[in-house]
Write a protein that holds these residues in place. Sequence first.
Motif, PDB file in Angstrom:
ATOM      1  N   ASN A  28      -4.655 -25.816 -29.934  1.00 12.70           N
ATOM      2  CA  ASN A  28      -5.930 -25.984 -29.014  1.00 12.70           C
ATOM      3  C   ASN A  28      -5.249 -24.907 -27.255  1.00 12.70           C
ATOM      4  O   ASN A  28      -3.883 -23.979 -27.131  1.00 12.70           O
ATOM      5  N   LEU A  29      -6.350 -23.990 -26.315  1.00 15.30           N
ATOM      6  CA  LEU A  29      -5.808 -23.658 -25.537  1.00 15.30           C
ATOM      7  C   LEU A  29      -4.547 -24.251 -24.777  1.00 15.30           C
ATOM      8  O   LEU A  29      -3.951 -24.241 -24.195  1.00 15.30           O
ATOM      9  N   GLU A  30      -5.219 -25.467 -24.427  1.00 10.59           N
ATOM     10  CA  GLU A  30      -4.345 -26.878 -23.398  1.00 10.59           C
ATOM     11  C   GLU A  30      -3.066 -26.637 -23.932  1.00 10.59           C
ATOM     12  O   GLU A  30      -1.874 -26.458 -23.048  1.00 10.59           O
ATOM     13  N   GLN A  31      -2.920 -27.166 -25.534  1.00 10.40           N
ATOM     14  CA  GLN A  31      -1.787 -26.870 -25.579  1.00 10.40           C
ATOM     15  C   GLN A  31      -0.723 -25.794 -25.516  1.00 10.40           C
ATOM     16  O   GLN A  31       0.353 -26.204 -25.329  1.00 10.40           O
ATOM     17  N   GLN A  32      -1.236 -24.848 -26.327  1.00 13.72           N
ATOM     18  CA  GLN A  32      -0.771 -23.822 -26.295  1.00 13.72           C
ATOM     19  C   GLN A  32      -0.191 -22.879 -24.593  1.00 13.72           C
ATOM     20  O   GLN A  32       1.409 -23.125 -24.228  1.00 13.72           O
ATOM     21  N   ALA A  33      -0.772 -23.571 -23.619  1.00 15.66           N
ATOM     22  CA  ALA A  33      -0.398 -23.703 -21.915  1.00 15.66           C
ATOM     23  C   ALA A  33       0.348 -24.421 -21.782  1.00 15.66           C
ATOM     24  O   ALA A  33       1.331 -23.853 -21.164  1.00 15.66           O
ATOM     25  N   TRP A  34       0.018 -25.649 -22.254  1.00 20.38           N
ATOM     26  CA  TRP A  34       1.097 -26.614 -22.015  1.00 20.38           C
ATOM     27  C   TRP A  34       2.449 -26.138 -22.811  1.00 20.38           C
ATOM     28  O   TRP A  34       3.999 -26.653 -21.741  1.00 20.38           O
ATOM     29  N   ASP A  37       4.145 -23.521 -20.803  1.00 25.15           N
ATOM     30  CA  ASP A  37       4.891 -23.632 -19.296  1.00 25.15           C
ATOM     31  C   ASP A  37       6.371 -24.644 -20.063  1.00 25.15           C
ATOM     32  O   ASP A  37       7.102 -24.384 -19.058  1.00 25.15           O
ATOM     33  N   GLY A 208      -6.184 -18.006 -21.233  1.00 26.86           N
ATOM     34  CA  GLY A 208      -5.909 -19.710 -20.658  1.00 26.86           C
ATOM     35  C   GLY A 208      -5.043 -20.581 -21.894  1.00 26.86           C
ATOM     36  O   GLY A 208      -4.564 -21.690 -22.102  1.00 26.86           O
ATOM     37  N   CYS A 209      -4.331 -19.072 -23.220  1.00 25.76           N
ATOM     38  CA  CYS A 209      -2.954 -19.456 -23.465  1.00 25.76           C
ATOM     39  C   CYS A 209      -1.681 -20.139 -22.510  1.00 25.76           C
ATOM     40  O   CYS A 209      -1.791 -20.189 -22.847  1.00 25.76           O
ATOM     41  N   GLY A 210      -2.025 -19.180 -21.471  1.00 28.71           N
ATOM     42  CA  GLY A 210      -0.508 -19.402 -20.627  1.00 28.71           C
ATOM     43  C   GLY A 210       0.505 -18.912 -20.978  1.00 28.71           C
ATOM     44  O   GLY A 210       1.604 -18.498 -20.085  1.00 28.71           O
TER      45      GLY A 210
END
Length: 227
Positions: A28-34, A37, A208-210
Motif C-alpha cells: 500500500n502507499l504507506e508501505q511504499q513511502a516507508w 524513506d 503518497g508513494c514517497g
Amino acid sequence: MTLFDDSFTERPRRELAPGAVHVPGFLNLEQQAWIADRFRQWAAGPVPPHAPTVRGHEMSVRTVCLGWHWRPYAYSREAIDVNGNRVLDFPDWMVRLGRRALVEAGWPDASDSDESAEEYSPDTALVNYYDETAKMGMHQDKDERTLEPVVSLSIGDSCVFRFGNPFTRTKPYEDVTLASGDLFVFGGPSRLAFHGVQKILPGTAPTGCGLDRGRINITMRDTGLTD
Ligand code: SIN
Ligand code: MN
C-alpha cells in the motif's frame, strides 16, 4: 453496483509463465513511502548508489546493495568497485516481507518447488534507482549459487518490464507494466528467465508513494554464500 465494484479497476494477479507471478498493488502507499524513506537512508549509508560497469559500459541505473554487494558478475561483502566499504546488513523486516511476498504470489504452488515460503531466506537486495531515462537490458540473474526465487518490488514511476524465457534474450517475451507497489516473483522454471526494463513511464508515480519521480526497484535473492 456489482458492475463497477473493485474488480472493475483492479489489475489481477497473473502467472506469466510457470513460476513467474505478477501481483499488482502488493504494497500500500504507506508501505511504499516507508520503503522509499529506507532507500534514502541506505543511499546515505557506507556505500553510495553506484552505476555498475558492464563490459565497459556504465549501467543507467544507480544501485545500492544490502547484505552482499553485487558487481558484474560476483558478490562480496565489501563494495570493492565503489569505495571498499562493507554494505549494510540485510534487514530482518525484508526477510519477512520476502516470505509474505511468496505467499501472496501463491508460492510454492506456482512452481515445482516443494519448499515453503517460511524457509525463504534472502540475504541480498539489489536496490536500483531508475531516473526517467534509465533502462536495463535483457539479462539473467545468475550470479547466485541457489535457485531460490527472486522477489521484486517496485516504487515510484511505472515501467515497462520485459519478461522472457530462460533460453534466449529474444522472443518469446511479454511486456508487463510494473507500477508502484507491484510485486513480481520469478522462481522455479522461470528463475533463470531473461528479463529487463524497456522504459520508465515518467509522471506515473502515485501521490503518497514517497518518490516524486523515477523508480526504485528492489530485488531480493538468496546468494547461497557464506562468509
Ligand atoms: C533487475 O532485473 O535486476 C531489476 C528489474 C526491475 O527493475 O524491475
Ligand atoms: Mn535482473
